[in-house]
Each structure stands twice: as structure tokens, then as C-alpha cells.
Design a protein around this motif. Sequence first.
Motif, PDB file in Angstrom:
ATOM      1  N   LEU A 173      38.283  43.667  36.369  1.00  0.00           N
ATOM      2  CA  LEU A 173      37.596  43.121  37.531  1.00  0.00           C
ATOM      3  C   LEU A 173      38.617  42.625  38.549  1.00  0.00           C
ATOM      4  N   VAL A 174      38.349  42.888  39.815  1.00  0.00           N
ATOM      5  CA  VAL A 174      39.196  42.405  40.899  1.00  0.00           C
ATOM      6  C   VAL A 174      38.357  41.454  41.729  1.00  0.00           C
ATOM      7  N   GLY A 175      38.884  40.261  41.978  1.00  0.00           N
ATOM      8  CA  GLY A 175      38.118  39.289  42.740  1.00  0.00           C
ATOM      9  C   GLY A 175      38.994  38.203  43.315  1.00  0.00           C
ATOM     10  N   ARG A 176      38.348  37.316  44.063  1.00  0.00           N
ATOM     11  CA  ARG A 176      39.027  36.200  44.717  1.00  0.00           C
ATOM     12  C   ARG A 176      38.652  34.916  43.989  1.00  0.00           C
ATOM     13  N   VAL A 177      39.635  34.092  43.688  1.00  0.00           N
ATOM     14  CA  VAL A 177      39.411  32.835  42.982  1.00  0.00           C
ATOM     15  C   VAL A 177      38.729  31.855  43.934  1.00  0.00           C
ATOM     16  N   THR A 178      37.581  31.322  43.495  1.00  0.00           N
ATOM     17  CA  THR A 178      36.855  30.349  44.309  1.00  0.00           C
ATOM     18  C   THR A 178      36.948  28.938  43.750  1.00  0.00           C
ATOM     19  N   LYS A 179      37.189  28.821  42.449  1.00  0.00           N
ATOM     20  CA  LYS A 179      37.264  27.501  41.837  1.00  0.00           C
ATOM     21  C   LYS A 179      38.168  27.567  40.613  1.00  0.00           C
ATOM     22  N   VAL A 180      39.037  26.581  40.473  1.00  0.00           N
ATOM     23  CA  VAL A 180      39.902  26.461  39.306  1.00  0.00           C
ATOM     24  C   VAL A 180      39.603  25.120  38.655  1.00  0.00           C
ATOM     25  N   SER A 181      39.192  25.156  37.391  1.00  0.00           N
ATOM     26  CA  SER A 181      38.871  23.901  36.705  1.00  0.00           C
ATOM     27  C   SER A 181      40.020  23.476  35.806  1.00  0.00           C
ATOM     28  N   ASP A 182      40.028  22.200  35.485  1.00  0.00           N
ATOM     29  CA  ASP A 182      41.063  21.660  34.607  1.00  0.00           C
ATOM     30  C   ASP A 182      40.845  22.049  33.154  1.00  0.00           C
ATOM     31  N   THR A 183      39.639  22.516  32.830  1.00  0.00           N
ATOM     32  CA  THR A 183      39.323  22.852  31.441  1.00  0.00           C
ATOM     33  C   THR A 183      39.781  24.250  31.055  1.00  0.00           C
TER      34      THR A 183
ATOM     35  N   TYR B  86      39.076  27.200  32.962  1.00  0.00           N
ATOM     36  CA  TYR B  86      38.210  28.263  33.453  1.00  0.00           C
ATOM     37  C   TYR B  86      38.430  28.482  34.941  1.00  0.00           C
ATOM     38  N   VAL B  87      38.150  29.711  35.383  1.00  0.00           N
ATOM     39  CA  VAL B  87      38.332  30.094  36.777  1.00  0.00           C
ATOM     40  C   VAL B  87      37.074  30.812  37.236  1.00  0.00           C
ATOM     41  N   ALA B  88      36.568  30.458  38.417  1.00  0.00           N
ATOM     42  CA  ALA B  88      35.434  31.160  39.012  1.00  0.00           C
ATOM     43  C   ALA B  88      35.989  32.204  39.964  1.00  0.00           C
ATOM     44  N   ILE B  89      35.547  33.453  39.787  1.00  0.00           N
ATOM     45  CA  ILE B  89      36.040  34.568  40.595  1.00  0.00           C
ATOM     46  C   ILE B  89      34.872  35.196  41.335  1.00  0.00           C
ATOM     47  N   GLU B  90      35.031  35.336  42.639  1.00  0.00           N
ATOM     48  CA  GLU B  90      34.020  35.974  43.474  1.00  0.00           C
ATOM     49  C   GLU B  90      34.341  37.464  43.562  1.00  0.00           C
ATOM     50  N   LEU B  91      33.447  38.288  43.025  1.00  0.00           N
ATOM     51  CA  LEU B  91      33.658  39.732  43.048  1.00  0.00           C
ATOM     52  C   LEU B  91      33.264  40.323  44.397  1.00  0.00           C
ATOM     53  N   ASN B  92      32.169  39.848  44.956  1.00  0.00           N
ATOM     54  CA  ASN B  92      31.736  40.174  46.314  1.00  0.00           C
ATOM     55  C   ASN B  92      30.922  38.991  46.817  1.00  0.00           C
ATOM     56  N   GLU B  93      30.192  39.145  47.917  1.00  0.00           N
ATOM     57  CA  GLU B  93      29.459  38.020  48.485  1.00  0.00           C
ATOM     58  C   GLU B  93      28.358  37.511  47.557  1.00  0.00           C
ATOM     59  N   ASN B  94      27.828  38.373  46.701  1.00  0.00           N
ATOM     60  CA  ASN B  94      26.680  38.027  45.872  1.00  0.00           C
ATOM     61  C   ASN B  94      27.020  37.689  44.431  1.00  0.00           C
ATOM     62  N   ASN B  95      28.144  38.146  43.932  1.00  0.00           N
ATOM     63  CA  ASN B  95      28.461  38.000  42.512  1.00  0.00           C
ATOM     64  C   ASN B  95      29.675  37.109  42.303  1.00  0.00           C
ATOM     65  N   GLU B  96      29.504  36.183  41.369  1.00  0.00           N
ATOM     66  CA  GLU B  96      30.601  35.309  40.981  1.00  0.00           C
ATOM     67  C   GLU B  96      30.590  35.194  39.466  1.00  0.00           C
ATOM     68  N   VAL B  97      31.732  35.318  38.849  1.00  0.00           N
ATOM     69  CA  VAL B  97      31.839  35.209  37.395  1.00  0.00           C
ATOM     70  C   VAL B  97      32.812  34.083  37.057  1.00  0.00           C
ATOM     71  N   VAL B  98      32.596  33.493  35.897  1.00  0.00           N
ATOM     72  CA  VAL B  98      33.486  32.449  35.401  1.00  0.00           C
ATOM     73  C   VAL B  98      34.166  32.998  34.159  1.00  0.00           C
ATOM     74  N   ILE B  99      35.496  32.973  34.156  1.00  0.00           N
ATOM     75  CA  ILE B  99      36.260  33.490  33.022  1.00  0.00           C
ATOM     76  C   ILE B  99      37.303  32.462  32.606  1.00  0.00           C
ATOM     77  N   LYS B 100      37.842  32.645  31.430  1.00  0.00           N
ATOM     78  CA  LYS B 100      38.959  31.814  30.989  1.00  0.00           C
ATOM     79  C   LYS B 100      40.191  32.200  31.781  1.00  0.00           C
ATOM     80  N   ARG B 101      40.995  31.230  32.082  1.00  0.00           N
ATOM     81  CA  ARG B 101      42.210  31.447  32.861  1.00  0.00           C
ATOM     82  C   ARG B 101      43.165  32.418  32.148  1.00  0.00           C
ATOM     83  N   ASP B 102      43.120  32.453  30.830  1.00  0.00           N
ATOM     84  CA  ASP B 102      44.004  33.317  30.052  1.00  0.00           C
ATOM     85  C   ASP B 102      43.731  34.800  30.269  1.00  0.00           C
ATOM     86  N   PHE B 103      42.528  35.146  30.740  1.00  0.00           N
ATOM     87  CA  PHE B 103      42.170  36.547  30.902  1.00  0.00           C
ATOM     88  C   PHE B 103      42.545  37.130  32.256  1.00  0.00           C
ATOM     89  N   VAL B 104      43.266  36.381  33.058  1.00  0.00           N
ATOM     90  CA  VAL B 104      43.789  36.909  34.317  1.00  0.00           C
ATOM     91  C   VAL B 104      45.057  37.683  33.996  1.00  0.00           C
TER      92      VAL B 104
END
Length: 85
Positions: free
Chosen positions: A43-53, A55-73
Motif C-alpha cells: 500500500l502507498v499512502g500519506r501519513v495522517t497521524k502517528v501515535s505513541d503506541t 500505530y500509524v494512520a495512512i490515507e490511501l486516497n480522499e475516502n480511505n484511511e487505514v491504521v497499521i503498526k509502524r513496524d510494517f512501513v
Amino acid sequence: MLVVFGLIFYFMILRPQQKRAKEHKKLMDSISKGDEVLTNGGLVGRVTKVSDTGYVAIELNENNEVVIKRDFVAAVLPKGTMKAL
């Protein structure tokens, strides 16, 4: 003879593994909001939120956002990569 095999094992396997792990940790610590990233899943996306726990929120396009573990970047991409795709 056993010492020679131990040194070969260290310099051929363990040391490069430790270098890769250190570089990956440095990459994880450098991720910030607005970075364009590539995940291990492709997946290619733009980081919208970085949490201290961790996890990272990644915006894939205007409508889709996924939350993944930081280790999977897998990589931080240059700016403008998403527009080029």
C-alpha cells in the motif's frame, strides 16, 4: 577451527542483520505526519497521524484511511510519489 567458523558466522550473518535492524528502527523513528510511505503489503499512502503506541494512520486516497503498526512501513517515499502513480 571452531573460532574461525564463529567469526565467519558473525561477519556473514549476524552483523549485516544487526545493521538492517538498526536502519529499520531509524526509519520507524523518522516517520512523521505528511510523509508518503510504502507498506510491506504494497500500500502507498500519506501519513495522517502517528501515535505513541506504535500505530500509524495512512490515507490511501480522499475516502480511505487505514491504521497499521509502524513496524510494517517498508520505506518512506519521496514527496510527490502518490501523484505520479
